[in-house]
Design a protein around this motif. Structure first.
Motif: not given
Length: 298
Positions: A34-39, A45-49, A52-56, A77-80
Motif C-alpha cells: 500500500a505504501v509503495v503505491c503512494n511512493c 526514497f533512494a537518497n533516504l536509504c 540512513h545507511k540501509v541500502v543493502s 537500480t540506483s541503490l545497486q
C-alpha cells in the motif's frame, strides 16, 4: 526533531522504515504494498536509504518481494550501484580493523571496537547488510597516547594537530586519524561516548571496562548494555534525524532479537541518568516503538 517526525507523513520515509526492519525473509506485506503505491518520488526514497545507511537491507527486501515494486525500479537500480561501491568500502574497513587490532595487540594495549563491523558480526542475522564508513575503537585512557603513537607508526596520521587535537582529547576523549592509502578515518577513543558529546564528565569508564568481555588476546567487546546505550547516545549526537537513525534502529533491533531477554534494563536506566541523556533514550524508545518495532522483537 519535529521536522523529522513530521516527515514520516511522506510515504518514502514510511517505506524506508518498513523495508529496513531486517525481518525474517518473508514476502512483502500488504502494508508495504500500500505504501509503495503512494511512493511518488523513487529518487527521494533512494537518497533516504543512502543517508540512513540501509541500502543493502532495502535491496534485499525488494529482491525477495512477492509482488512487483514497479514504482521503485529506478530507485533499486540506483541503490545497486551504491551497494557495489559500499562493498569495496567494506573490504577497506576490514583491512583497517585488522591493522588496528594487530598494532594495538603488538603494544599490549587492550581495545574494544565500537559499533561498525564487530557489532554486525556479533548481533546481525546477516552481518553483510550493515554499512560502516569508518572504524571506532576504545582504549584505556592510560594507554591512549601510546596507542596514537603506535598507530602513527603503522601508517595512520592525526587528522587534527596542536590545540585542536588537545581539545578533542580533553573534551571529547577522542583522536581522529586518517589512513591515506585506505582512505578511511579511525576514531581512537578513551571515552565510550566517543563523538556523541553527551555526559562525558559523569561517565565511569572504569566500570565500562569491568563489564567488558575478553574476545582474544588484547581485544575486548563491550557489554550488551554498554553497546546498546552507546548506540542510543549516538542518536543524541545527531546521527538520527537527518541521517543514520534507521541504521541505529536496525542495530538496536538486532541486539533486542539476540539479547533482549538478558539485558539488565535497570543498568540501562542508570546509565541514562548518570550520563544525563535520559531524554534522548526516552525519545528513541518512543520513536522505535511507534515506527519501527515488529513482532519479531521482544
Amino acid at each position: 526533531h519535529g521536522i523529522f517526525v513530521n516527515s514520516l507523513l511522506f510515504p518514502e520515509l514510511t517505506l524506508l522504515l518498513l523495508c529496513a526492519r531486517q525481518a525474517h525473509p518473508t514476502p512483502v506485506t500488504q502494508k508495504i504494498d500500500a505504501v509503495v503505491c503512494n511512493c511518488t518520488n523513487p529518487i527521494l526514497f533512494a537518497n533516504l536509504c543512502i543517508c540512513h545507511k540501509v541500502v543493502s537491507p532495502v535491496i534485499s527486501l525488494i529482491d525477495r518481494a512477492a509482488v512487483s515494486l514497479a514504482p521503485l525500479d529506478h530507485a533499486a537500480t540506483s541503490l545497486q550501484r551504491v551497494e557495489k561501491e559500499q562493498s569495496k568500502l567494506k573490504c577497506r574497513i576490514s583491512r583497517l580493523t585488522a591493522l588496528v587490532t594487530e598494532t594495538l595487540t603488538s603494544g599490549d594495549i587492550h581495545h574494544a571496537f565500537i559499533r561498525g563491523e564487530r557489532l554486525a558480526h556479533r548481533f546481525y542475522m546477516n552481518p553483510a547488510t550493515r554499512f560502516s564508513s569508518d572504524v571506532d575503537v576504545l582504549v584505556p585512557k592510560k594507554n591512549w597516547t601510546r596507542a596514537i603513537d603506535l598507530l602513527a607508526k603503522a601508517g595512520l596520521q592525526p587528522k587534527y594537530q596542536g590545540l585542536d587535537m588537545t581539545a578533542r582529547a580533553m573534551f571529547k576523549g577522542q583522536a581522529v586519524m586518517r589512513h591515506r592509502n585506505l582512505r578511511l578515518l579511525l576514531d581512537v577513543n578513551w571515552l565510550l561516548t566517543g563523538n556523541s558529546g553527551i555526559g562525558k564528565i559523569e561517565e565511569d569508564i572504569d566500570a565500562v571496562w569491568k563489564r567488558a568481555r575478553n574476545v582474544r588476546d588484547y581485544e575486548w567487546e563491550l557489554s550488551t548494555e554498554d553497546t546498546l546505550f552507546g548506540l542510543i547516545r549516538h542518536v543524541g549526537h545527531g546521527h538520527g534525524f537527518e541521517h543514520g537513525l534507521v541504521q541505529c534502529c536496525m542495530d538496536v533491533a538486532a541486539i533486542l532479537r539476540k539479547e533482549g531477554d538478558r539485558i539488565d534494563w535497570e543498568l540501562a536506566g542508570k546509565l541514562a541518568r548518570d550520563c544525563e541523556c535520559t531524554r534522548v533514550m526516552r525519545f528513541f524508545a518512543h520513536f522505535f516503538d511507534e515506527y519501527y518495532r515488529d513482532d519479531s522483537m521482544p
